[in-house]
Design an enzyme around this catalytic site. Sequence first.
Site, PDB file in Angstrom:
ATOM      1  N   ASP A   9       0.854  -1.177   0.000  1.00 56.27           N
ATOM      2  CA  ASP A   9       0.000   0.000   0.000  1.00 56.27           C
ATOM      3  C   ASP A   9       0.904   1.246   0.000  1.00 56.27           C
ATOM      4  OD1 ASP A   9      -2.381   1.653   0.513  1.00 56.27           O
ATOM      5  OD2 ASP A   9      -1.541   1.881   2.530  1.00 56.27           O
ATOM      6  N   ARG A  69      -9.004  12.689   6.334  1.00 56.71           N
ATOM      7  CA  ARG A  69      -8.658  11.300   6.033  1.00 56.71           C
ATOM      8  C   ARG A  69      -9.860  10.370   6.231  1.00 56.71           C
ATOM      9  NH1 ARG A  69      -6.074   7.379   3.229  1.00 56.71           N
ATOM     10  NH2 ARG A  69      -5.460   5.620   4.549  1.00 56.71           N
ATOM     11  N   SER A 112      -2.416   0.779  -4.960  1.00 54.56           N
ATOM     12  CA  SER A 112      -2.945   1.934  -4.234  1.00 54.56           C
ATOM     13  C   SER A 112      -4.295   2.384  -4.751  1.00 54.56           C
ATOM     14  CB  SER A 112      -1.933   3.087  -4.368  1.00 54.56           C
ATOM     15  OG  SER A 112      -2.450   4.285  -3.828  1.00 54.56           O
TER      16      SER A 112
END
Lengths: 214, 214
Positions: free
Chosen positions: B9, B40, B114
Site C-alpha cells: 500500500d 482522512r 494503491s
Amino acid sequence: MALQALVFDAYGTLFDVHAVIRRCEEFWPGKGLQLSQAWRAKQLEYTWQRSLMRRYVPFSQVTREALAYACESLQLGLGRGKADALMGEYLKLALYPDVAGTLEKLKSRLAILSNGSPDMLGPLVQNSGLKVDAVLSVDELKIFKPAPQVYQLAVDRLGVAKEHIGFVSSNCWDALGARSFGFTVYWINRGGAPVDRLGFQPDKIATSLHEVLL
Amino acid sequence: MALQALVFDAYGTLFDVHAVIRRCEEFWPGKGLQLSQAWRAKQLEYTWQRSLMRRYVPFSQVTREALAYACESLQLGLGRGKADALMGEYLKLALYPDVAGTLEKLKSRLAILSNGSPDMLGPLVQNSGLKVDAVLSVDELKIFKPAPQVYQLAVDRLGVAKEHIGFVSSNCWDALGARSFGFTVYWINRGGAPVDRLGFQPDKIATSLHEVLL
C-alpha cells in the site's frame, strides 16, 4: 409531487439512538459520548468494508464487533454482560417525538428499509408500536447500504416505480445513495452537518420529519 | 515462506502523510490534527460509499471533495489556493525512514497497489526515487479497496499466484481485505490500533517495515 410510497431509514431517522449513549455513560462515566461515536463510526465502516470484501455478516454481528473494537481502542473493559446490555438497548430504542404523529397523517404506503438484520429490526419495530406496510432488511441481499440493490428491494417489495418513491434518512450518504439510485430523497439533518460530497444533492433538507412531510 | 512478490500500500505505509498535517496546521493554527483526521476519515468513507454506489471517481477528486467537507464541518475557510496547496503536498510526501533501506534488500518482485489515481500516484513515486517493478492503481478498475478485484489486479499484473504474494499495509482493513482475498498479509500497526473485527487476522503484525521483512 406524486409520491406513492415513502421509505424510511430506521436508526437515527425514526429511532433515537441516544439511549445507547446513556447506557455507555453509565458503564464508563465520562466516556459515553466518545465510545458511542467510535462505536457508530466503526459499525458503519464495517458495513462498507464487508460489503466490498463480499464478507457480509448480519448487522447484529457487525454491531457487536464494532463495539468490541471501540472499547479496545479506548481501553475500556467490555465483558459479555455489558455487551449484551448495550446490544439490548438497540431492541427498545424510542421513536423521535415527531415520528408517530407524522406517519399517521401520511396517505402513501410506508416502509422501513434498514441495514438492521431481522433479529434487531423485528423486535425494535414491534416494541415501538409503529405501523408500516413493510419492514425491509438488507439481510436477504447480503450487502449493506448504499449499494443500489438495497434501494431496489423497496421497489420490488412495494411494487412502486422508483420515480414514485420518496426516501427519508438522517444519514446523508444513505440519502445520496438513494438519490443516485433514483429515489426522491429527504435528508433529515438532525446534527447540522454539511452535505456529503458524493456527486448528488438531497431533494430536500430538513431538521425534522414533520418539516419534510407535511 | 516462498513469497515471490511483495505488494505495498502507498499512503501511510510507504509514504508519510504527516506533511499534510503540518500544512493544515500552518493554514489553520491549532486545527491541523483535527482537520487532517476529519479529512482522512471522510476520504476513506467516500471511497467505500462511492464503490458501493457504483459512482467511482478518481482518488484525486475524492480527496479534494473530502477536504471540502472536512473544512466545512470544522467551519474553516478553504479557497482554491489552500486546496491546491494541500493537494500538492500529496505529490511530494516523504518515504518513511525504514522504507528505502528495507526495499533495497528484498529479492522478490515489488509492487505498489494503491487507491491513488495515476495523477497522484505517478508524481509521488517519481519524486520519491523509489524503484519498484510495478505501480498499480485501482483507477483502471473503477472501484476502491477492499474489493477483491483490486487485489486480483496485482496477481494479474505480476503474473504471480496469490498464494505467493505478500501484501503490506498500515491500514488494518486493507490488510484484512487482502487476507480475505488470499494474500499473506503484514499489518504495519504504526499507531498502536486494535485489530479490526472483519473476520480475518493479519499473518503478521509489526510496527515498522524493517521488522516485518527482514
